[in-house]
Design an enzyme around this catalytic site. Structure first.
Site, mmCIF file in Angstrom:
data_model
loop_
_atom_site.group_PDB
_atom_site.id
_atom_site.type_symbol
_atom_site.label_atom_id
_atom_site.label_comp_id
_atom_site.label_asym_id
_atom_site.label_seq_id
_atom_site.Cartn_x
_atom_site.Cartn_y
_atom_site.Cartn_z
ATOM 1 N N SER A 146 2.501 27.626 66.458
ATOM 2 C CA SER A 146 1.336 27.920 67.283
ATOM 3 C C SER A 146 0.252 26.896 66.998
ATOM 4 O O SER A 146 0.174 26.348 65.891
ATOM 5 C CB SER A 146 0.810 29.326 66.964
ATOM 6 O OG SER A 146 -0.475 29.530 67.525
ATOM 7 N N TYR A 159 -1.754 35.699 61.052
ATOM 8 C CA TYR A 159 -0.874 35.081 62.050
ATOM 9 C C TYR A 159 -0.840 33.567 61.856
ATOM 10 O O TYR A 159 0.233 32.949 61.826
ATOM 11 C CB TYR A 159 -1.377 35.423 63.451
ATOM 12 C CG TYR A 159 -0.631 34.753 64.572
ATOM 13 C CD1 TYR A 159 0.609 35.216 64.991
ATOM 14 C CD2 TYR A 159 -1.188 33.649 65.231
ATOM 15 C CE1 TYR A 159 1.296 34.602 66.032
ATOM 16 C CE2 TYR A 159 -0.512 33.026 66.272
ATOM 17 C CZ TYR A 159 0.724 33.505 66.668
ATOM 18 O OH TYR A 159 1.398 32.889 67.697
#
EC number: 1.1.1.-
Length: 262
Positions: A146, A159
Site C-alpha cells: 500500500s 495497517y
C-alpha cells in the site's frame, strides 16, 4: 504472441480473490492464459466468482480459506500442489484488511487482527510455496502492499506497519531466492474503488483530503492495479525483482500545492 507477453500454461495462486483487486487480478491473469487457483473466506462470493469465470472460459478453481488460520493455509497449499503437480509459477499475496483509527485508540486485538491477516499469511504462504515456485523454473511472488507502507498517513498506523513489513519481506526474498529462479515484488496502491474502501470514499472529508493530495485527482480502479501485478509476473519483467512499485496517481511523490500570487 511473443512469449515474453504470455502466461499461457503458467499456474497461479491468488489469495482473497473473489472480489475487489483480487478479482481483477484473476481476470487479468486469465486473459494472459494462466491457470489459476484462488482462495477466499466467503463461500458465497467464491461460488459466484467461479461461476462468472467459468462462463468466460477462464481456467479458475477455488478453495474456502481463512488465511488467518495456519491449518487452513497448509491445507490450501496441499491443494495447490496437487492441482498443479508440485509446481507453481505465480503467488499473489493479495488478501488484506484495515481498521483505521488514531494510534492511541488501537487495542491489542486490532494489532493481532492486522498481523494475522495482512502479514503472517503472506510470509507463511511464501514459505509454503517456495519449493513449488522453485520447481516451476520461473517463479514470481507479488505482495499487495500500500502507499501507506511507503509514506505516513494518519489513522492507520498498524495497517501501515504491516504493509511496510511486506515491502521489506519483498527485498529479502528477492535476494535470498534469486538463486532459485524466484522473483519477488510488491505493488503499493493508493485508495482503490473496492468494497473494502467504500466507506472511506463515501466520507466527503476523507475523499476531498485524498484527492487534493493525489495529482490525478481520483481513486484507482481495480483493473489498473491488476495490470501492474500481472506485468510483474510476465517473462517480459524477468529482470525486475525486489521492488515496491507505487500505483497511486502520484500520491507518494506529491509534496504540497502552492500557487504564487500574480
Amino acid at each position: 504472441m511473443d512469449k515474453r507477453w504470455s502466461l499461457q500454461g503458467m499456474t497461479a495462486l491468488v489469495t482473497g480473490a473473489a472480489s475487489g483487486i483480487g478479482y481483477a487480478i484473476v481476470e487479468e491473469l486469465a486473459s494472459f492464459g494462466a491457470i489459476i487457483h484462488i482462495c477466499d473466506i466467503s463461500e458465497t462470493l467464491l461460488s459466484q466468482s467461479l461461476s462468472e469465470w467459468e462462463k468466460k472460459g477462464f481456467q479458475v478453481s477455488g478453495s474456502i480459506c481463512d488465511v488467518a488460520s495456519r491449518p487452513d493455509r497448509e491445507k490450501l497449499m496441499q491443494t495447490v500442489s496437487s492441482l498443479f503437480d508440485g509446481k507453481l509459477n505465480i503467488l499473489v499475496n493479495n488478501v488484506g484488511v484495515i481498521r483505521g483509527k488514531p494510534t492511541t485508540e488501537y487495542v491489542a486485538e486490532d494489532f493481532s487482527y492486522h498481523i494475522s491477516t495482512n502479514l503472517e499469511p503472506a510470509f507463511h504462504f511464501s514459505q509454503l510455496s517456495h519449493l513449488l515456485l522453485k520447481a516451476s523454473g520461473f517463479g514470481s511472488i507479488v505482495f499487495m502492499s500500500s502507499a501507506t507502507g511507503v509514506v505516513s498517513v494518519q489513522c492507520g498506523s498498524i495497517y501501515s506497519l504491516t504493509k511496510g513489513a511486506l515491502n521489506q519481506l519483498t527485498r529479502n526474498l528477492a535476494c535470498e531466492w534469486a538463486k532459485d529462479g524466484i522473483r519477488a515484488n510488491a505493488v503499493a496502491p493508493n485508495v482503490v474503488k473496492t468494497p473494502l474502501s467504500q466507506s472511506y470514499l463515501e466520507d466527503v472529508g476523507f475523499k476531498e483530503a485524498l484527492f487534493s493530495r493525489t495529482p490525478l485527482g481520483r481513486a484507482g480502479e481495480p483493473n489498473e492495479v491488476a495490470s501492474l501485478v500481472v506485468f510483474l509476473c510476465l517473462p517480459a519483467a524477468s529482470y525486475i525483482t525486489g521492488q515496491t512499485i507505487c500505483i497511486d496517481g502520484g500520491f507518494t511523490v506529491n509534496a504540497f500545492s502552492y500557487k504564487p500570487q500574480a
